[in-house]
Structure formats: structure tokens, C-alpha cells
Write a protein that holds these residues in place. Structure first.
Motif, PDB file in Angstrom:
ATOM      1  N   LYS A 207      10.498   3.809   1.073  1.00 13.75           N
ATOM      2  CA  LYS A 207      10.278   4.917   0.148  1.00 13.75           C
ATOM      3  C   LYS A 207      10.385   6.240   0.908  1.00 13.75           C
ATOM      4  O   LYS A 207       9.596   6.511   1.811  1.00 13.75           O
ATOM      5  CB  LYS A 207       8.911   4.807  -0.518  1.00 13.75           C
ATOM      6  CG  LYS A 207       8.701   3.509  -1.298  1.00 13.75           C
ATOM      7  CD  LYS A 207       9.669   3.367  -2.461  1.00 13.75           C
ATOM      8  CE  LYS A 207       9.342   2.133  -3.302  1.00 13.75           C
ATOM      9  NZ  LYS A 207      10.305   1.941  -4.404  1.00 13.75           N
ATOM     10  N   VAL A 208      11.357   7.080   0.519  1.00 13.40           N
ATOM     11  CA  VAL A 208      11.687   8.286   1.277  1.00 13.40           C
ATOM     12  C   VAL A 208      11.433   9.540   0.450  1.00 13.40           C
ATOM     13  O   VAL A 208      11.730   9.580  -0.749  1.00 13.40           O
ATOM     14  CB  VAL A 208      13.167   8.255   1.720  1.00 13.40           C
ATOM     15  CG1 VAL A 208      13.549   9.530   2.464  1.00 13.40           C
ATOM     16  CG2 VAL A 208      13.437   7.014   2.584  1.00 13.40           C
ATOM     17  N   ALA A 209      10.890  10.560   1.104  1.00 15.44           N
ATOM     18  CA  ALA A 209      10.730  11.878   0.486  1.00 15.44           C
ATOM     19  C   ALA A 209      11.318  12.933   1.419  1.00 15.44           C
ATOM     20  O   ALA A 209      11.094  12.898   2.628  1.00 15.44           O
ATOM     21  CB  ALA A 209       9.260  12.175   0.220  1.00 15.44           C
TER      22      ALA A 209
ATOM     23  N   GLN B 194       0.832  -1.207   0.000  1.00 12.99           N
ATOM     24  CA  GLN B 194       0.000   0.000   0.000  1.00 12.99           C
ATOM     25  C   GLN B 194       0.864   1.254   0.000  1.00 12.99           C
ATOM     26  O   GLN B 194       0.554   2.237  -0.686  1.00 12.99           O
ATOM     27  CB  GLN B 194      -0.920  -0.016   1.217  1.00 12.99           C
ATOM     28  CG  GLN B 194      -1.873   1.171   1.282  1.00 12.99           C
ATOM     29  CD  GLN B 194      -2.729   1.155   2.528  1.00 12.99           C
ATOM     30  OE1 GLN B 194      -2.388   0.552   3.536  1.00 12.99           O
ATOM     31  NE2 GLN B 194      -3.866   1.823   2.480  1.00 12.99           N
ATOM     32  N   SER B 195       1.955   1.218   0.759  1.00 11.33           N
ATOM     33  CA  SER B 195       2.836   2.386   0.829  1.00 11.33           C
ATOM     34  C   SER B 195       3.499   2.651  -0.518  1.00 11.33           C
ATOM     35  O   SER B 195       3.709   3.818  -0.885  1.00 11.33           O
ATOM     36  CB  SER B 195       3.899   2.181   1.911  1.00 11.33           C
ATOM     37  OG  SER B 195       4.930   1.301   1.496  1.00 11.33           O
ATOM     38  N   TYR B 196       3.838   1.604  -1.266  1.00  7.68           N
ATOM     39  CA  TYR B 196       4.440   1.789  -2.585  1.00  7.68           C
ATOM     40  C   TYR B 196       3.464   2.513  -3.521  1.00  7.68           C
ATOM     41  O   TYR B 196       3.852   3.410  -4.286  1.00  7.68           O
ATOM     42  CB  TYR B 196       4.827   0.441  -3.190  1.00  7.68           C
ATOM     43  CG  TYR B 196       6.003  -0.238  -2.518  1.00  7.68           C
ATOM     44  CD1 TYR B 196       6.807   0.439  -1.611  1.00  7.68           C
ATOM     45  CD2 TYR B 196       6.300  -1.570  -2.788  1.00  7.68           C
ATOM     46  CE1 TYR B 196       7.875  -0.181  -0.996  1.00  7.68           C
ATOM     47  CE2 TYR B 196       7.376  -2.203  -2.172  1.00  7.68           C
ATOM     48  CZ  TYR B 196       8.159  -1.508  -1.284  1.00  7.68           C
ATOM     49  OH  TYR B 196       9.220  -2.136  -0.674  1.00  7.68           O
ATOM     50  N   THR B 197       2.199   2.116  -3.456  1.00  6.26           N
ATOM     51  CA  THR B 197       1.175   2.766  -4.283  1.00  6.26           C
ATOM     52  C   THR B 197       1.014   4.229  -3.891  1.00  6.26           C
ATOM     53  O   THR B 197       0.942   5.119  -4.749  1.00  6.26           O
ATOM     54  CB  THR B 197      -0.170   2.032  -4.131  1.00  6.26           C
ATOM     55  OG1 THR B 197      -0.027   0.670  -4.551  1.00  6.26           O
ATOM     56  CG2 THR B 197      -1.250   2.702  -4.965  1.00  6.26           C
ATOM     57  N   GLN B 198       0.965   4.489  -2.591  1.00  3.32           N
ATOM     58  CA  GLN B 198       0.817   5.859  -2.109  1.00  3.32           C
ATOM     59  C   GLN B 198       2.018   6.718  -2.494  1.00  3.32           C
ATOM     60  O   GLN B 198       1.862   7.903  -2.823  1.00  3.32           O
ATOM     61  CB  GLN B 198       0.628   5.852  -0.586  1.00  3.32           C
ATOM     62  CG  GLN B 198      -0.685   5.233  -0.134  1.00  3.32           C
ATOM     63  CD  GLN B 198      -0.775   5.080   1.371  1.00  3.32           C
ATOM     64  OE1 GLN B 198       0.238   5.018   2.065  1.00  3.32           O
ATOM     65  NE2 GLN B 198      -1.985   4.995   1.888  1.00  3.32           N
ATOM     66  N   TYR B 199       3.195   6.129  -2.464  1.00  4.55           N
ATOM     67  CA  TYR B 199       4.411   6.876  -2.809  1.00  4.55           C
ATOM     68  C   TYR B 199       4.378   7.319  -4.267  1.00  4.55           C
ATOM     69  O   TYR B 199       4.714   8.457  -4.586  1.00  4.55           O
ATOM     70  CB  TYR B 199       5.632   5.999  -2.545  1.00  4.55           C
ATOM     71  CG  TYR B 199       6.954   6.735  -2.635  1.00  4.55           C
ATOM     72  CD1 TYR B 199       7.335   7.647  -1.664  1.00  4.55           C
ATOM     73  CD2 TYR B 199       7.851   6.493  -3.679  1.00  4.55           C
ATOM     74  CE1 TYR B 199       8.550   8.306  -1.714  1.00  4.55           C
ATOM     75  CE2 TYR B 199       9.068   7.141  -3.749  1.00  4.55           C
ATOM     76  CZ  TYR B 199       9.423   8.051  -2.762  1.00  4.55           C
ATOM     77  OH  TYR B 199      10.632   8.702  -2.822  1.00  4.55           O
TER      78      TYR B 199
END
Length: 258
Positions: free
Chosen positions: A113-115, A41-46
Motif C-alpha cells: 500500500k503506497v502513498a 494491520q498495515s491494510y487497516t492503517q492504510y
């Protein structure tokens, strides 16, 4: 006060029953949410965030990628030396991007996944400062804090419903008491991320003492305008600085090898 004590007992009991512990720190954790779906889910959100943002590819962005990769390698180095402390069986798909945004912020999603927002750069000022921020955010992911927070929210909602039905506890009263407990857990996670971040900085070859310089700079920028600590998700600046000083002098930190 009686309700808060009851809720504290319930949450502590659940932590003991959960039999999970955070990597490196060994702190007891309540992990009821499956890791794999959370990461997917986090990959999709990223990807959605990147699609809706201005992703930079300048020299600052290159520094973000450099620091991120150095910290990620330090994480792997630590777990190679201490495989018994690894809690995740999923290989993180690390990615580091600099986004054009005036907000002084950075974050790391479950799975790596980092921003980093451009708004934090005036505070980091250099590669060492960036390492302080990014190692802290990466530590949140390594310690599975998002997974823990979702698990705690499930219990918070479930206990609220139970107390309302069984004992007629008003939702407003329960919500206020339980939120204070959740804020305390959040501050604990922040301190844990600071400590793990210092470890990763040391292994990556950065100067962990620069964390004091960075947080002193942040404290000065805030001008002391902070909410009371017990109402905040984060420790106040001076508490954080004191905790970092204490950890830097601890035997655990001194025994960390590069």
C-alpha cells in the motif's frame, strides 16, 4: 564504548542466529515478527489514512498509479527470473494514491500500500523522478524493513531489561548506545532500498541514472543543513549519491536484465 561493543556483539549474534536474509541483497536479517498479521494491520492503517486525507484523482495521481504499477510489475518480473530470492509467500495487494499534503514524502506499507504526498512532486518534477522515489519506497516493503525494525525493537527492549536487572546498567546509558546501533541499521536499510529501487527502475524501463539527478536536486534543496550522519536514520545526501554511483557501476547491477 564497552557497552556499545557489547551491544554490537549481541545484535550481530542475533542476526547470525536468525538465519534470514533479505531478498536480492542477501543481507542477514533478524525477523521475529510474523509477516501476515503485520500486513493485515498495515491494510487497516492504510484505509484509515485514506479516510483522513484528501485523495486526489488528477493527472498527477494518474502518473503516480502508472509509475507504481510499472514498478510493481518490475518486482514480479525480477522474482519470476529469480524465484529462489523471493522471501514472502504473501501476494501483495498493490495500491497507489496521491495525497494532498505539503510534506515532501512518500511511503509504502508492508503488503504494497503506497502513498505519495503532493509535497514531493516539486522535487520529483517528472515521471523519472517519481520512479526514483516510488521504487525506493516499494523496495523498503519488498526487503521487509518494517518487519525487521519491529523485530529489532523487541530485542532492543528485551536486552535493555536484561542488562538493567543482571548488571544494573542505567536505562539512559543503554538507550543512548543502543539507539546509535539502531540508527546504523536504519541507514543500512536506506542504502539497501536505494539499490533495490535502482534494480526495479531498470527492469521497469526507467533510467536508473536519474536517481543521481534527483538526489543532487534534494541535496541542493537542503542547502547542506543536515544532522551528523551517525545521528540520522538516513545517509547524508553526498554519501547516498556516492553509494548510488558505486552501485550503478557494480557488476551485480550491470548483470540485471530487463
Amino acid at each position: 564504548m564497552k557497552l556499545k561493543k557489547l551491544l554490537s556483539i549481541i545484535f550481530i549474534s542475533l542476526l547470525v542466529i536468525s538465519c534470514s536474509s533479505a531478498p536480492i541483497s542477501g543481507r542477514k536479517q533478524l525477523l521475529l515478527v510474523d509477516e501476515a498479521p503485520l500486513i493485515q494491520q498495515s491494510y487497516t492503517q492504510y484505509r484509515q489514512v485514506l479516510n483522513q486525507s484528501v485523495v486526489l484523482n488528477n493527472n498527477d495521481a494518474k502518473t503516480v498509479k502508472k509509475v507504481g504499477n510499472n514498478i510493481a510489475k518490475a518486482v514480479e518480473r525480477y522474482f519470476q527470473l529469480h524465484p529462489e530470492e523471493r522471501r514472502s509467500n504473501i501476494k501483495y495487494a498493490w495500491e497507489f494514491n496521491l495525497l494532498k499534503d505539503k510534506t515532501p514524502n512518500a511511503w509504502c506499507m508492508p503488503g504494497g500500500k503506497v502513498a505519495v504526498y503532493t509535497g514531493i512532486l516539486p522535487y520529483t518534477q517528472n515521471e523519472q523522478g517519481l520512479a526514483v522515489v516510488m521504487s525506493h519506497e516499494i523496495a523498503h516493503a519488498i526487503a521487509q524493513h518494517s518487519r525487521e525494525q519491529q523485530s529489532q525493537s523487541m530485542i532492543q527492549n528485551g536486552v535493555g531489561a536484561l542488562l538493567g536487572v543482571a548488571f544494573g546498567v542505567p536505562q539512559e546509558l543503554y538507550g543512548s548506545a543502543s539507539n546509535l546501533i539502531m540508527l546504523n541499521y536504519s541507514r543500512t536499510q536506506e542504502t539497501e532500498a536505494d539499490e533495490l529501487g535502482l534494480i526495479f527502475m531498470k527492469i521497469a524501463g526507467y533510467n536508473p541514472n536519474y536517481a543521481l539527478t534527483f538526489w543532487q536536486r534534494m541535496a541542493k534543496a537542503s542547502g547542506g543543513n543536515q544532522s551528523p550522519e551517525f545521528l540520522s536514520t538516513h545517509p547524508n545526501d553526498q554519501t547516498r549519491i556516492n553509494n548510488i554511483k558505486r552501485f550503478l557501476q557494480s557488476e551485480k547491477f550491470k548483470n540485471i536484465s530487463k
